[in-house]
Design a protein around this motif. Structure first.
Motif, PDB file in Angstrom:
ATOM      1  N   VAL A 175     -30.978  16.931 131.427  1.00  0.00           N
ATOM      2  CA  VAL A 175     -31.256  17.143 132.862  1.00  0.00           C
ATOM      3  C   VAL A 175     -31.281  15.816 133.625  1.00  0.00           C
ATOM      4  O   VAL A 175     -30.522  15.618 134.571  1.00  0.00           O
ATOM      5  CB  VAL A 175     -32.558  17.947 133.124  1.00  0.00           C
ATOM      6  CG1 VAL A 175     -32.763  18.168 134.630  1.00  0.00           C
ATOM      7  CG2 VAL A 175     -32.515  19.291 132.394  1.00  0.00           C
ATOM      8  N   SER A 176     -32.189  14.902 133.247  1.00  0.00           N
ATOM      9  CA  SER A 176     -32.173  13.572 133.869  1.00  0.00           C
ATOM     10  C   SER A 176     -32.578  12.563 132.815  1.00  0.00           C
ATOM     11  O   SER A 176     -33.048  12.939 131.739  1.00  0.00           O
ATOM     12  CB  SER A 176     -33.122  13.509 135.069  1.00  0.00           C
ATOM     13  OG  SER A 176     -34.473  13.578 134.636  1.00  0.00           O
ATOM     14  N   LYS A 177     -32.391  11.280 133.124  1.00  0.00           N
ATOM     15  CA  LYS A 177     -32.692  10.251 132.149  1.00  0.00           C
ATOM     16  C   LYS A 177     -33.765   9.330 132.714  1.00  0.00           C
ATOM     17  O   LYS A 177     -33.620   8.788 133.808  1.00  0.00           O
ATOM     18  CB  LYS A 177     -31.426   9.456 131.831  1.00  0.00           C
ATOM     19  CG  LYS A 177     -31.599   8.439 130.734  1.00  0.00           C
ATOM     20  CD  LYS A 177     -30.231   8.060 130.148  1.00  0.00           C
ATOM     21  CE  LYS A 177     -30.380   6.997 129.082  1.00  0.00           C
ATOM     22  NZ  LYS A 177     -30.310   5.638 129.586  1.00  0.00           N
ATOM     23  N   GLN A 178     -34.837   9.175 131.936  1.00  0.00           N
ATOM     24  CA  GLN A 178     -35.919   8.319 132.368  1.00  0.00           C
ATOM     25  C   GLN A 178     -35.445   6.869 132.523  1.00  0.00           C
ATOM     26  O   GLN A 178     -34.730   6.364 131.667  1.00  0.00           O
ATOM     27  CB  GLN A 178     -37.037   8.378 131.343  1.00  0.00           C
ATOM     28  CG  GLN A 178     -38.299   7.715 131.835  1.00  0.00           C
ATOM     29  CD  GLN A 178     -39.509   8.129 131.033  1.00  0.00           C
ATOM     30  OE1 GLN A 178     -39.689   7.677 129.920  1.00  0.00           O
ATOM     31  NE2 GLN A 178     -40.316   8.985 131.590  1.00  0.00           N
ATOM     32  N   GLY A 179     -35.831   6.248 133.637  1.00  0.00           N
ATOM     33  CA  GLY A 179     -35.460   4.854 133.878  1.00  0.00           C
ATOM     34  C   GLY A 179     -34.142   4.693 134.615  1.00  0.00           C
ATOM     35  O   GLY A 179     -33.796   3.590 135.013  1.00  0.00           O
ATOM     36  N   ASP A 180     -33.398   5.804 134.818  1.00  0.00           N
ATOM     37  CA  ASP A 180     -32.119   5.716 135.539  1.00  0.00           C
ATOM     38  C   ASP A 180     -32.289   5.931 137.048  1.00  0.00           C
ATOM     39  O   ASP A 180     -31.312   6.067 137.770  1.00  0.00           O
ATOM     40  CB  ASP A 180     -31.103   6.714 134.967  1.00  0.00           C
ATOM     41  CG  ASP A 180     -30.270   6.086 133.862  1.00  0.00           C
ATOM     42  OD1 ASP A 180     -30.623   4.964 133.428  1.00  0.00           O
ATOM     43  OD2 ASP A 180     -29.271   6.700 133.433  1.00  0.00           O
ATOM     44  N   GLY A 181     -33.517   6.014 137.508  1.00  0.00           N
ATOM     45  CA  GLY A 181     -33.763   6.034 138.953  1.00  0.00           C
ATOM     46  C   GLY A 181     -34.039   7.400 139.534  1.00  0.00           C
ATOM     47  O   GLY A 181     -34.197   8.386 138.813  1.00  0.00           O
ATOM     48  N   ALA A 182     -34.076   7.438 140.877  1.00  0.00           N
ATOM     49  CA  ALA A 182     -34.412   8.661 141.612  1.00  0.00           C
ATOM     50  C   ALA A 182     -33.394   9.760 141.313  1.00  0.00           C
ATOM     51  O   ALA A 182     -32.199   9.489 141.222  1.00  0.00           O
ATOM     52  CB  ALA A 182     -34.418   8.359 143.104  1.00  0.00           C
ATOM     53  N   GLY A 183     -33.859  10.978 141.177  1.00  0.00           N
ATOM     54  CA  GLY A 183     -32.956  12.110 140.947  1.00  0.00           C
ATOM     55  C   GLY A 183     -32.555  12.745 142.274  1.00  0.00           C
ATOM     56  O   GLY A 183     -33.405  13.040 143.116  1.00  0.00           O
ATOM     57  N   ILE A 184     -31.250  12.915 142.464  1.00  0.00           N
ATOM     58  CA  ILE A 184     -30.754  13.654 143.628  1.00  0.00           C
ATOM     59  C   ILE A 184     -30.352  15.019 143.087  1.00  0.00           C
ATOM     60  O   ILE A 184     -29.377  15.140 142.334  1.00  0.00           O
ATOM     61  CB  ILE A 184     -29.560  12.917 144.280  1.00  0.00           C
ATOM     62  CG1 ILE A 184     -29.990  11.506 144.710  1.00  0.00           C
ATOM     63  CG2 ILE A 184     -29.022  13.712 145.471  1.00  0.00           C
ATOM     64  CD1 ILE A 184     -28.820  10.575 145.024  1.00  0.00           C
TER      65      ILE A 184
END
Ligand SMILES: [Zn+2]
Length: 360
Positions: free
Chosen positions: A263-272
């Motif tokens: 879903v998302s990756k920690q440390g890769d920044g804000a999720g859009i």
């Protein structure tokens, strides 16, 4: 970075329909941040900031461009955390609960819990131990050991005689899990990151935003976790041109989960957020956020959540329809009491929201 505020937000209990303490904290925290603050009938807090143009004095309405009204932007950050309401007190004083929002019951074994008989006053809280009904491992059968109990089977033990429990606690009282707030490596860990992070992101992004041409309506919404309820009514009264729902999302970049499902990756920044099961974000707004992130060199990642919703889902379909996008902070171990958020993702969310509001 104002971690002291985040800790206070996280440690202030407030489930859906019992947001009283959290609302009080928000109302005191946002003093001076808005031109106008009101609480709507459901309990959502709505702060309004009129345009603060770069060349004009603060707090004065912007000069509209040839009859144009300023763009009305709604921010939505839900105040409620997942928790329980007292459903039943049995003859021995054990408390049974009704879930308010979705805990995974596998995470509810042997937890300290806090029962809150006074919705306003934390000094009246009662500490207890939560466990599923049944036998400890020494005497449990093999079949019992493999079973995942239903929430209705859990009980809170206040360590008090039944008559005292019945005197102090009523059906409908709020109960939450009790836990610490910790710095762990480059992250913070605690409960209710979903969605106290969003309140922090909204407050901190507005604090670092001296100028904007838009009229900003920042809503701390009620009852998101039980069906996106407060955001809908607030949106109906505000009628925004654009809405940004601020929330958290899954970061399942952890063992046992294939990369394509993280879903998302920690440390890769804000999720859009591109889509979840409650809404599809307006493509133009997704591209606006992409562009602002790139221009301002703020770390950001597009993300899709196959199952789950956010306040944007109800805002989008109110009145004649709204342009909506969601800005989400990646959180590992979501809906447990050890939710984990990376400090860089928090600052990226704050900076991206602020940069977007500066140019809209
Ligand atoms: Zn949430």
């Amino acid at each position: 970075m104002n971690l002291e505020l985040l800790e206070r937000l996280i440690q202030t209990a407030g489930i859906a329909g019992r947001e009283h303490r959290f609302r009080k904290l928000i109302l005191s925290e946002v003093k001076g941040l808005f031109d106008e603050v009101r609480v709507d009938p459901m309990g959502s807090v709505i702060g309004v900031r009129r345009p603060r143009p770069r060349n004009g004095p603060a707090k004065k309405a912007a000069k509209p461009k040839a009859g144009a009204k300023p763009t009305r932007v709604m921010l939505a950050a839900h105040m409620d955390q997942i928790g329980f309401m007292v459903r039943h007190i049995d003859e021995r004083g054990f408390i049974r609960v009704n879930p308010v929002g979705g805990f995974d019951t596998r995470n509810l074994f042997a937890r300290l819990a806090r029962v809150c008989p006074d919705v306003e006053d934390p000094s009246k809280d009662l500490l207890g131990v939560m466990n599923p009904a049944g036998k400890p491992i020494h005497i449990a059968s093999e079949a019992d050991k493999g079973k995942v109990p239903d929430i209705s089977e859990f009980a809170i033990d206040l360590g008090l005689p039944a008559e005292q429990v019945k005197k102090k606690v009523r059906i409908g009282d709020m109960a939450v899990l009790a836990t610490r707030f910790d710095r762990v490596g480059e992250t913070i860990v605690g409960q209710a990151m979903d969605n106290r992070i969003a309140a922090w992101v909204c407050i901190e992004s507005l604090r670092k935003l001296p100028h904007h041409d838009a009229e900003i309506h920042c809503v701390f919404t009620v009852q998101e976790e039980v069906g996106l309820r407060g955001a809908g009514t607030a949106s109906h009264s505000i009628e925004p041109d654009v809405a940004v729902s601020v929330d958290t999302t899954l970061a399942v970049d952890t063992p046992g989960v294939p990369d394509d499902q993280r879903v998302s990756k920690q440390g890769d920044g804000a999720g859009i957020l591109v889509m979840d099961s409650s809404m599809i974000s307006d493509l133009g707004l997704v591209e606006d956020f992409d562009r602002v992130a790139k221009e301002r060199k703020i770390k950001a990642q597009r993300t899709i959540l196959p199952r789950g919703g956010n306040d944007g889902g109800t805002i989008q379909v109110k009145n004649a329809g709204r342009r909506v996008v969601a800005l989400v902070c990646p959180v590992r171990y979501i809906h447990t009491v050890t939710e984990m958020a990376h400090l860089e993702d928090l600052t990226a969310c704050r900076d991206l929201l602020s940069a977007y509001l500066e140019q809209v």
